[in-house]
Design a protein around this motif. Sequence first.
Motif, PDB file in Angstrom:
ATOM      1  N   PHE A  91     -13.788   4.549  -7.164  1.00 42.71           N
ATOM      2  CA  PHE A  91     -13.123   5.065  -6.128  1.00 42.71           C
ATOM      3  C   PHE A  91     -14.304   5.511  -4.592  1.00 42.71           C
ATOM      4  O   PHE A  91     -15.071   5.592  -5.220  1.00 42.71           O
ATOM      5  CB  PHE A  91     -12.716   6.347  -6.446  1.00 42.71           C
ATOM      6  N   TYR A 105     -11.987  16.660  -1.968  1.00 40.65           N
ATOM      7  CA  TYR A 105     -12.551  15.144  -1.507  1.00 40.65           C
ATOM      8  C   TYR A 105     -11.221  14.379  -0.835  1.00 40.65           C
ATOM      9  O   TYR A 105      -9.931  14.873  -2.106  1.00 40.65           O
ATOM     10  CB  TYR A 105     -13.106  13.939  -2.288  1.00 40.65           C
ATOM     11  N   PHE A 107      -9.604  10.879  -1.749  1.00 39.53           N
ATOM     12  CA  PHE A 107      -9.747   9.143  -2.719  1.00 39.53           C
ATOM     13  C   PHE A 107      -8.981   8.302  -2.178  1.00 39.53           C
ATOM     14  O   PHE A 107      -7.727   8.314  -1.810  1.00 39.53           O
ATOM     15  CB  PHE A 107      -9.315   9.851  -4.195  1.00 39.53           C
ATOM     16  N   GLY A 108      -9.311   7.209  -1.900  1.00 38.74           N
ATOM     17  CA  GLY A 108      -8.384   5.838  -2.220  1.00 38.74           C
ATOM     18  C   GLY A 108      -7.961   6.130  -3.693  1.00 38.74           C
ATOM     19  O   GLY A 108      -7.990   6.415  -3.904  1.00 38.74           O
TER      20      GLY A 108
ATOM     21  N   TYR B  37      -8.014  17.445 -10.542  1.00 38.88           N
ATOM     22  CA  TYR B  37      -6.913  16.222 -10.240  1.00 38.88           C
ATOM     23  C   TYR B  37      -6.126  16.379 -11.057  1.00 38.88           C
ATOM     24  O   TYR B  37      -6.353  16.247 -11.811  1.00 38.88           O
ATOM     25  CB  TYR B  37      -8.292  15.218  -9.811  1.00 38.88           C
ATOM     26  N   GLN B  44      -4.548   5.995  -8.947  1.00 37.19           N
ATOM     27  CA  GLN B  44      -5.144   7.600  -7.608  1.00 37.19           C
ATOM     28  C   GLN B  44      -5.376   8.783  -7.929  1.00 37.19           C
ATOM     29  O   GLN B  44      -4.410   9.309  -9.074  1.00 37.19           O
ATOM     30  CB  GLN B  44      -4.043   7.702  -6.440  1.00 37.19           C
ATOM     31  N   MET B  45      -6.642   9.615  -7.000  1.00 39.47           N
ATOM     32  CA  MET B  45      -7.264  10.683  -7.763  1.00 39.47           C
ATOM     33  C   MET B  45      -6.397  11.537  -6.809  1.00 39.47           C
ATOM     34  O   MET B  45      -6.337  10.896  -5.860  1.00 39.47           O
ATOM     35  CB  MET B  45      -7.551  10.318  -7.636  1.00 39.47           C
ATOM     36  N   ILE B 103     -18.823  16.420  -6.818  1.00 42.93           N
ATOM     37  CA  ILE B 103     -18.117  16.432  -7.546  1.00 42.93           C
ATOM     38  C   ILE B 103     -18.374  15.954  -9.131  1.00 42.93           C
ATOM     39  O   ILE B 103     -18.247  14.968  -8.847  1.00 42.93           O
ATOM     40  CB  ILE B 103     -16.504  16.411  -7.397  1.00 42.93           C
TER      41      ILE B 103
END
Lengths: 116, 115
Positions: A91, A105, A107-108, B37, B44-45, B103
């Motif tokens: 990622f 963040y 993320f992609g 998350y 995907q995150m 993180i």
Amino acid sequence: EPEVTQTPSHQVTQMGQEVILRCVPISNHLYFYWYRQILGQKVEFLVSFYNNEISEKSEIFDDQFSVERPDGSNFTLKIRSTKLEDSAMYFCASSPQGALWGVGYTFGSGTRLTVV
Amino acid sequence: AQTVTQSQPEMSVQEAETVTLSCTYDTSENNYYLFWYKQPPSRQMILVIRQEAYKQQNATENRFSVNFQKAAKSFSLKISDSQLGDTAMYFCAFMKPNRDDKIIFGKGTRLHILP
């Protein structure tokens, strides 16, 4: 909504080959990151990048790994000689002001790397 | 060093029910940020919710809310009126408020919403 774009979505490579994973961070972001997630395991920090240099790297990020921002928009992760254990989801993430304001963040979608 | 622990590897609940995911963390810092998350099958995150440690008020985002207990170093996520689209892996995460700091993620809780 701005996105972090990663290409390719899936890459298969022979053990020992070099791979380059590509990321286009959000345009006004200043901090860039790579994380990886081995299947079924937690997400692990690899490296952070700011002002055209590495800010911090983990012990995973050994001499086989490198990052660069070649043209002001792309942010790449290179693995020089891939090993089977490099198989993972990678990622890319970017942040406007790093962790300073704790915004988290973006993320992609990740690149799934399979080393055979 | 900071650590994040999620003690529930997997959970299942019926659609429309409320579910709470647990997270504890360890740090000597006084100021920091906590996140949840979501990682759906697409992997995907996606940031669900964030909490600043200096704020006593618990963060809320629509059906998602947290119970932040700073003294206990606990940060649980409550999902109300759960929907099938909530099916995903949920990661609790910690970050210090230093420039470019990383993180730190927990191992995740896999949540299944059953029809």
